[in-house]
Every structure is written in C-alpha cells, then in structure tokens.
Write a protein that holds these residues in place. Structure first.
Motif, short mmCIF file in Angstrom:
data_model
loop_
_atom_site.label_atom_id
_atom_site.label_comp_id
_atom_site.label_asym_id
_atom_site.label_seq_id
_atom_site.Cartn_x
_atom_site.Cartn_y
_atom_site.Cartn_z
N GLN A 1 0.77 9.08 -6.26
CA GLN A 1 0.63 10.31 -5.47
C GLN A 1 0.04 11.47 -6.28
O GLN A 1 -0.50 12.40 -5.69
CB GLN A 1 1.98 10.71 -4.89
N PHE A 2 0.10 11.40 -7.60
CA PHE A 2 -0.48 12.45 -8.43
C PHE A 2 -1.78 12.01 -9.10
O PHE A 2 -2.28 12.70 -9.99
CB PHE A 2 0.54 12.93 -9.47
N LEU B 1 -4.95 7.54 -5.05
CA LEU B 1 -4.29 7.91 -3.80
C LEU B 1 -5.28 7.88 -2.64
O LEU B 1 -4.97 7.36 -1.56
CB LEU B 1 -3.65 9.29 -3.93
N ILE B 2 -6.46 8.40 -2.85
CA ILE B 2 -7.48 8.40 -1.79
C ILE B 2 -7.86 6.98 -1.41
O ILE B 2 -7.92 6.64 -0.22
CB ILE B 2 -8.72 9.21 -2.23
N ILE B 3 -8.13 6.13 -2.38
CA ILE B 3 -8.55 4.76 -2.10
C ILE B 3 -7.44 3.99 -1.38
O ILE B 3 -7.67 3.33 -0.37
CB ILE B 3 -8.97 4.02 -3.39
N LEU C 1 0.82 -1.21 0.00
CA LEU C 1 0.00 0.00 0.00
C LEU C 1 0.86 1.26 0.00
O LEU C 1 0.54 2.23 -0.69
CB LEU C 1 -0.94 0.00 1.21
N ASP C 2 1.94 1.26 0.76
CA ASP C 2 2.83 2.41 0.77
C ASP C 2 3.41 2.64 -0.62
O ASP C 2 3.51 3.77 -1.10
CB ASP C 2 3.96 2.22 1.79
N GLY C 3 3.79 1.55 -1.30
CA GLY C 3 4.32 1.67 -2.66
C GLY C 3 3.27 2.19 -3.63
O GLY C 3 3.57 3.02 -4.49
N LEU C 4 2.04 1.72 -3.50
CA LEU C 4 0.96 2.18 -4.37
C LEU C 4 0.64 3.65 -4.12
O LEU C 4 0.36 4.40 -5.05
CB LEU C 4 -0.28 1.31 -4.19
N ARG C 5 0.66 4.06 -2.85
CA ARG C 5 0.41 5.46 -2.53
C ARG C 5 1.49 6.36 -3.13
O ARG C 5 1.20 7.44 -3.64
CB ARG C 5 0.32 5.65 -1.02
N LEU C 6 2.72 5.89 -3.08
CA LEU C 6 3.82 6.66 -3.67
C LEU C 6 3.69 6.68 -5.20
O LEU C 6 3.84 7.74 -5.83
CB LEU C 6 5.15 6.05 -3.26
N LYS C 7 3.39 5.54 -5.78
CA LYS C 7 3.26 5.45 -7.24
C LYS C 7 2.15 6.35 -7.77
O LYS C 7 2.29 6.97 -8.83
CB LYS C 7 2.98 3.99 -7.63
#
Length: 121
Positions: free
Chosen positions: A95-96, A101-103, A87-93
């Motif tokens: 981020q724009f 990002l919200i989900i 999840l941290d990686g997906l949030r970083l990927k």
C-alpha cells in the motif's frame, strides 16, 4: 528498485542462463496445462495450493499459481476467489509502494481513489 537491478543484471549477463533457463519460452496456457497435469486435473487441488501459499504469506507465488491455474480452468469460482484473495493481500502489503499498488489494483479491477485534499501535499 529490485526489478530494475534484476533487469540490468539480465541485460549484462544475457537472458539464457547456464542451467538452461530462458532457452525455451512457454506461454501462460502451456504452463497452466502443465500445472493442471501435476494437480491431476483437479481445480480443487489447485485452489488448495493457492490458498496454502496465501496463508503462509507467499502472495506473489499465490497470484502466479492462480493465474496459471485459471489458464486451465478459466471459469473456476474457487480459483477466481483465491486469485482475488492474493491480490487483496498484495495490495495491502504494497500500500505504500505506489507502483506495485497501481499494478495490483489494475489486476484486481480496482481503482485507486485520489488522496483527500488535506493529504495531497
């Protein structure tokens, strides 16, 4: 946008595919138990799979496998940590990409703070 195109395609072509996909619907728990059988009941093996997927950049698949593995081993600290890593990686990927990002932030239990006043325009 990609998901919208996929959904429109499914609506136009139907949900049951020629290869049988969509004919049987399985719950998360059922898929988790099947995955657990493949891993020989080893939560460590499942954690290794999620870590490997994450390491090679298959973050979405890592999250999916972690979620299914947690259906079979809900208290596994290893799987919880690997899910968080995905999840941290997906949030970083993403981020724009505000929608993703919200989900992913909600799935991670993280809030998204509003932009500072100078960046809100």
């Amino acid at each position: 946008r990609d998901n919208l195109v996929k959904r429109l395609y499914q609506q136009r072509t139907g949900y049951w595919k020629a290869d049988g996909e969509g004919m049987e619907v399985f719950t998360r728990g059922e898929l988790g138990r099947a995955l657990d059988l493949v891993a020989g009941g080893s939560e460590q093996r499942l954690g290794d799979v999620v870590r490997s997927l994450d390491d090679r950049g298959d973050l979405g698949m890592a999250l999916r496998v972690a979620d299914l593995a947690l259906a079979a081993h809900p208290q596994s600290a290893t799987l919880i940590a690997e899910r968080r890593r995905a999840l941290d990686g997906l949030r970083l990927k993403y981020q724009f990409d505000p929608f993703r990002l919200i989900i992913y932030s909600e799935l991670a239990g993280e809030s998204i703070s509003p932009a500072p006043p100078g960046l809100r325009e």
